[in-house]
Scaffold this motif. Structure first.
Motif, short mmCIF file in Angstrom:
data_model
loop_
_atom_site.label_atom_id
_atom_site.label_comp_id
_atom_site.label_asym_id
_atom_site.label_seq_id
_atom_site.Cartn_x
_atom_site.Cartn_y
_atom_site.Cartn_z
N HIS A 128 2.38 -2.40 -9.59
CA HIS A 128 3.07 -3.68 -9.70
C HIS A 128 2.15 -4.89 -9.74
CE1 HIS A 128 7.04 -1.92 -8.99
NE2 HIS A 128 6.45 -1.15 -8.12
N PHE A 129 0.90 -4.76 -9.30
CA PHE A 129 0.05 -5.92 -9.11
C PHE A 129 -1.24 -5.82 -9.92
CE2 PHE A 129 2.75 -5.75 -5.41
CZ PHE A 129 3.15 -7.07 -5.28
N SER A 130 -1.13 -5.98 -11.22
CA SER A 130 -2.32 -5.90 -12.07
C SER A 130 -3.21 -7.13 -11.93
CB SER A 130 -1.92 -5.71 -13.53
OG SER A 130 -1.13 -6.80 -13.96
N ASP A 131 -2.67 -8.21 -11.38
CA ASP A 131 -3.43 -9.45 -11.27
C ASP A 131 -4.07 -9.65 -9.91
OD1 ASP A 131 -0.99 -9.75 -9.97
OD2 ASP A 131 -0.81 -11.88 -10.48
N ALA A 132 -3.89 -8.74 -8.97
CA ALA A 132 -4.44 -8.90 -7.62
C ALA A 132 -5.95 -8.67 -7.63
CB ALA A 132 -3.77 -7.92 -6.66
N PRO A 133 -6.70 -9.50 -6.88
CA PRO A 133 -8.16 -9.31 -6.82
C PRO A 133 -8.51 -8.00 -6.11
CG PRO A 133 -7.46 -11.07 -5.34
CD PRO A 133 -6.24 -10.62 -6.09
N GLY A 134 -9.37 -7.20 -6.72
CA GLY A 134 -9.69 -5.85 -6.29
C GLY A 134 -9.87 -5.60 -4.81
N GLU A 135 -10.93 -6.14 -4.21
CA GLU A 135 -11.24 -5.84 -2.82
C GLU A 135 -10.18 -6.39 -1.87
OE1 GLU A 135 -12.74 -3.77 -0.04
OE2 GLU A 135 -13.58 -3.66 -2.06
N GLU A 136 -9.71 -7.56 -2.14
CA GLU A 136 -8.65 -8.16 -1.30
C GLU A 136 -7.37 -7.33 -1.40
OE1 GLU A 136 -6.35 -12.45 -0.85
OE2 GLU A 136 -8.17 -12.31 -2.08
N PHE A 137 -7.06 -6.87 -2.60
CA PHE A 137 -5.88 -6.04 -2.82
C PHE A 137 -6.01 -4.72 -2.06
CE2 PHE A 137 -3.46 -3.34 -6.09
CZ PHE A 137 -2.22 -3.65 -5.56
N ARG A 138 -7.18 -4.09 -2.14
CA ARG A 138 -7.41 -2.84 -1.42
C ARG A 138 -7.19 -3.02 0.08
NH1 ARG A 138 -12.58 0.17 -4.25
NH2 ARG A 138 -11.99 -0.38 -6.35
N GLU A 139 -7.74 -4.10 0.60
CA GLU A 139 -7.62 -4.34 2.05
C GLU A 139 -6.18 -4.60 2.45
OE1 GLU A 139 -8.75 -4.26 5.89
OE2 GLU A 139 -9.91 -3.62 4.15
N ALA A 140 -5.44 -5.34 1.64
CA ALA A 140 -4.03 -5.61 1.94
C ALA A 140 -3.22 -4.32 1.90
CB ALA A 140 -3.46 -6.63 0.95
N LEU A 141 -3.49 -3.46 0.93
CA LEU A 141 -2.80 -2.17 0.87
C LEU A 141 -3.12 -1.34 2.11
CD1 LEU A 141 -3.45 -1.24 -2.88
CD2 LEU A 141 -1.22 -1.75 -1.85
N TYR A 142 -4.39 -1.31 2.48
CA TYR A 142 -4.78 -0.54 3.66
C TYR A 142 -4.11 -1.08 4.92
CZ TYR A 142 -7.39 1.38 7.51
OH TYR A 142 -7.70 2.00 8.69
N GLN A 143 -4.15 -2.37 5.12
CA GLN A 143 -3.58 -2.96 6.34
C GLN A 143 -2.08 -2.66 6.46
OE1 GLN A 143 -5.20 -4.21 8.91
NE2 GLN A 143 -7.12 -3.91 7.82
N GLY A 144 -1.36 -2.75 5.36
CA GLY A 144 0.08 -2.46 5.38
C GLY A 144 0.36 -1.00 5.75
N ALA A 145 -0.39 -0.09 5.13
CA ALA A 145 -0.19 1.34 5.41
C ALA A 145 -0.65 1.69 6.82
CB ALA A 145 -0.95 2.17 4.38
N ALA A 146 -1.79 1.14 7.24
CA ALA A 146 -2.32 1.43 8.59
C ALA A 146 -1.36 0.94 9.67
CB ALA A 146 -3.69 0.79 8.75
N ALA A 147 -0.71 -0.17 9.43
CA ALA A 147 0.26 -0.69 10.41
C ALA A 147 1.42 0.29 10.61
CB ALA A 147 0.78 -2.06 9.96
N LEU A 148 1.86 0.93 9.54
CA LEU A 148 2.94 1.91 9.67
C LEU A 148 2.54 3.12 10.53
CD1 LEU A 148 4.27 1.85 6.02
CD2 LEU A 148 5.56 1.21 8.06
N LEU A 149 1.24 3.40 10.56
CA LEU A 149 0.75 4.55 11.32
C LEU A 149 0.13 4.15 12.66
CD1 LEU A 149 -0.97 6.48 8.39
CD2 LEU A 149 1.23 6.99 9.47
N ASP A 150 0.23 2.86 13.00
CA ASP A 150 -0.38 2.33 14.22
C ASP A 150 -1.87 2.61 14.29
OD1 ASP A 150 2.03 1.27 15.22
OD2 ASP A 150 2.61 3.24 16.01
N LEU A 151 -2.53 2.53 13.16
CA LEU A 151 -3.99 2.63 13.10
C LEU A 151 -4.56 1.22 13.19
CD1 LEU A 151 -4.42 5.14 10.14
CD2 LEU A 151 -4.79 5.61 12.55
N ASP A 152 -5.74 1.09 13.73
CA ASP A 152 -6.42 -0.20 13.86
C ASP A 152 -5.63 -1.13 14.76
OD1 ASP A 152 -8.31 0.87 12.18
OD2 ASP A 152 -7.47 -0.06 10.41
#
Length: 194
Positions: free
Chosen positions: A170-194
């Motif tokens: 859905h997000f072809s315009d998102a900046p690479g590294e920032e996008f990766r980190e946002a994806l990680y943070q959202g998924a990690a929150a669901l698993l109570d990681l970090d």
């Protein structure tokens, strides 16, 4: 006339790898623009400026082109799952799995968008590809859930994997590294990681 010149240049190179790469590039563009089902070998050949039989010299079918397009991202996802499965610490395995799967998805974002957003890809011709993807996702979810997980943990793991990977389409315009980190943070929150 322009198409003939492209085809002549394509055929004149004599470099099969370059020719195959150009075919894959044009096919990916066609699939993204028209959908996989609506694209044809004839249209791909015409865009390349070559005769349809010349296209068949490189790829036996449209499904073979699709399989080649998705091979690298599917291999990268499989490698991410394998690496996480070898990790002795389960929390570190989850973190690694999320980061490596996200990296694979974002690196191959154009192709992954096809898998995530074009339902016409899922047909009899792509059964093997889809089976590989489903198997990889199942293994990833099992690692994210952890051993002896009840249905709630498996559900949360599936939600986390989806949160890490589905937005890539859905997000072809998102900046690479920032996008990766946002994806990680959202998924990690669901698993109570970090």
């Amino acid at each position: 006339m322009r198409r003939r010149r492209k085809g002549a240049a394509l055929a004149g190179r004599g470099d099969t790898a370059v020719t195959r790469e150009r075919i894959l590039e044009v096919a990916r563009e066609q699939f993204a623009t028209n959908t996989y089902r609506a694209s044809s070998m004839r249209e791909i050949a015409a865009e390349l400026g070559i005769a349809k039989p010349s296209l068949y010299h490189h790829f036996s079918s449209k499904a073979a082109i699709l399989e080649q397009l998705v091979a690298a991202p599917i291999d990268a996802l499989g490698a991410a799952v394998d690496a996480a499965a070898a990790e002795p610490d389960s929390d570190e395995a989850r973190r690694r799995l999320l980061r490596d799967c996200i990296a694979a998805m974002v690196t191959h974002q154009d192709v992954m968008r096809l898998l995530l957003r074009d339902a016409s890809i899922y047909n009899d011709d792509s059964t093997r590809i889809v089976g590989t993807v489903v198997g990889t996702v199942d293994r990833a979810v099992a690692i994210l859930a952890g051993p002896d997980a009840d249905w709630r943990r498996r559900l949360r793991a599936a939600q986390a994997f989806a949160a890490a990977t589905d937005p890539v389409g859905h997000f072809s315009d998102a900046p690479g590294e920032e996008f990766r980190e946002a994806l990680y943070q959202g998924a990690a929150a669901l698993l109570d990681l970090d």
